[in-house]
Design a protein around this motif. Sequence first.
Motif, PDB file in Angstrom:
ATOM      1  N   LYS A  13       1.009  -0.868   0.012  1.00 53.50           N
ATOM      2  CA  LYS A  13      -0.384   0.025  -0.107  1.00 53.50           C
ATOM      3  C   LYS A  13       0.762   0.729  -0.308  1.00 53.50           C
ATOM      4  O   LYS A  13       0.546   1.866  -0.330  1.00 53.50           O
ATOM      5  CB  LYS A  13      -1.096   0.092   1.011  1.00 53.50           C
ATOM      6  N   HIS A  51      -9.581   3.829   4.398  1.00 51.68           N
ATOM      7  CA  HIS A  51      -8.815   2.241   4.426  1.00 51.68           C
ATOM      8  C   HIS A  51      -7.379   2.552   3.231  1.00 51.68           C
ATOM      9  O   HIS A  51      -6.929   1.114   3.487  1.00 51.68           O
ATOM     10  CB  HIS A  51      -9.879   1.204   3.923  1.00 51.68           C
ATOM     11  N   GLN A  52      -8.268   3.331   2.091  1.00 49.36           N
ATOM     12  CA  GLN A  52      -7.077   2.364   0.974  1.00 49.36           C
ATOM     13  C   GLN A  52      -5.890   3.196   1.292  1.00 49.36           C
ATOM     14  O   GLN A  52      -4.026   3.157   0.579  1.00 49.36           O
ATOM     15  CB  GLN A  52      -7.979   3.031  -0.466  1.00 49.36           C
ATOM     16  N   TYR A  53      -5.228   3.770   2.076  1.00 47.39           N
ATOM     17  CA  TYR A  53      -4.507   4.908   2.529  1.00 47.39           C
ATOM     18  C   TYR A  53      -3.817   4.873   3.624  1.00 47.39           C
ATOM     19  O   TYR A  53      -2.557   5.133   3.646  1.00 47.39           O
ATOM     20  CB  TYR A  53      -4.564   6.744   2.137  1.00 47.39           C
ATOM     21  N   TYR A  86     -12.828  -5.552   6.098  1.00 46.26           N
ATOM     22  CA  TYR A  86     -11.323  -5.014   5.699  1.00 46.26           C
ATOM     23  C   TYR A  86      -9.421  -6.226   6.119  1.00 46.26           C
ATOM     24  O   TYR A  86      -9.117  -5.351   7.000  1.00 46.26           O
ATOM     25  CB  TYR A  86     -10.314  -3.108   5.587  1.00 46.26           C
ATOM     26  N   GLU A 259      -5.196  10.169   2.382  1.00 43.81           N
ATOM     27  CA  GLU A 259      -4.324  10.195   1.335  1.00 43.81           C
ATOM     28  C   GLU A 259      -2.621  11.166   1.527  1.00 43.81           C
ATOM     29  O   GLU A 259      -1.349  10.590   0.470  1.00 43.81           O
ATOM     30  CB  GLU A 259      -4.937  10.957   0.111  1.00 43.81           C
TER      31      GLU A 259
END
Lengths: 272, 272
Positions: A13, A51-53, A86, A259
Amino acid sequence: MTSQELTEQILKKQSFLCVGLDTDLDKIPTYLLSEKDPVFSFNKAIIDATHQYCVAYKPNIAFYEAIGVDGWKALKKTIEYLHAEYPDLYTIADAKRGDIGNTSRMYAKAFFEDLGFDSITVAPYMGKDSVEPFLEFTNKHTILLALTSNEGAFDFQTLKTGDKELYKKVIETSKNWQNSENLMYVVGATKAEYLAEIRKIIPENFLLVPGVGAQGGSLEEVCKYGMTKNVGLLINSSRKIIYASDSSNFAEIAGAKAEAMQNQMASELEKL
Amino acid sequence: MTSQELTEQILKKQSFLCVGLDTDLDKIPTYLLSEKDPVFSFNKAIIDATHQYCVAYKPNIAFYEAIGVDGWKALKKTIEYLHAEYPDLYTIADAKRGDIGNTSRMYAKAFFEDLGFDSITVAPYMGKDSVEPFLEFTNKHTILLALTSNEGAFDFQTLKTGDKELYKKVIETSKNWQNSENLMYVVGATKAEYLAEIRKIIPENFLLVPGVGAQGGSLEEVCKYGMTKNVGLLINSSRKIIYASDSSNFAEIAGAKAEAMQNQMASELEKL
């Protein structure tokens, strides 16, 4: 989750960000207060947007206990949501517990078994038999307070005991405890220059670093002194992300803040 | 409850016994497990059978958190039962909390406001700003870990920092904190000879003393070195009382154990 799996997630990630879920009814957008479970609604929105960061979430248990049974329910719903949606996200119960052996074992059961956290923060004052019951759990981490990010860290943690400061003595001593490979340590970002010293004692263990952002530490400094070949860092940010806005698009803005931190972290990871 | 009111209760009941409610589903009589709320049923029976022989109850929060939401509900019912039926009994949340300032404030709210405890145990490692938020509450006590009763106490608490041991430094330093008159201290009975030294630093504050009984300390020794003209002692006993029997008359037997300790304490109070 093992330390190795955590490193893999970080590299995948390009982030070693931990988002602190210090969810306070006095600080979340007021329109959420009319919902059935405002704490969970807030957490869910923040998680979905960030969650993606990040690679980890860290609810500070105080904020849940402050609202009693409802808080405990919201905490359970939050961790269950993370596990279901997640499962690759690492979870930290920021509880700062520690008691005599049979009692620490109850706390370990509460956070590792009942709630299923990957890790818990623990205070070292009561010594070996207060920490080892946490260390017994396979694939779980015990994150020992070493040098915290608050002003009071200088009251006792930096006192000289013999030839070294108490926090160094804590780290050194803990290396001899049973299952010490399951240890991580809390080291505040406001004291980045101490990280070089700490890395001499524990060249490999993960460090959980609060205090970047709201409490004033610099990400670059922390990485310079604290990063290992397996990264070895989780940088926590709570208020700067989750309370970046109190308007209806708070989650989107939290996502943008996360982000931005992830981008900075990707630059630091390039230096590995 | 103020320290003065606590002393009055002690003199009236001729007891400075604190009963520890470390209620564990694996240890209570099995026939209680079929009840709707076995933890509360057990606590209620113990309280009804022991209240005339003690002045305080101390639930250790770990045992409640270990069973999640149900545990938190049982804790709340227990404290509400005490407030309703026995309002003169002093209550201690044995939580050993401590975090950065705004977070400690949440714990203080949880235990002093939401649950209405008279006091809470707090760990000193994070220093002044982690403890002062608890001290702000009027007529509430903050019970700071000084010298605990477990083996691990010798890992850090007795290390020399400069000219004195860490636990003495903790006590001395804490005297300068805002509202320090609201402090009590945890000092283990297994280290009774240390009490004389501690009384030189804090001649008046109450001490909460675990470790008489199950952990091996002697009541007479503790009183010899630790008692003040206002008594200044709360002696905790948990397992020796509440788990004295696991048969259907467990509460009666717990009452007899508490009465025996109260009798010993009355003898010690005669020496005042």
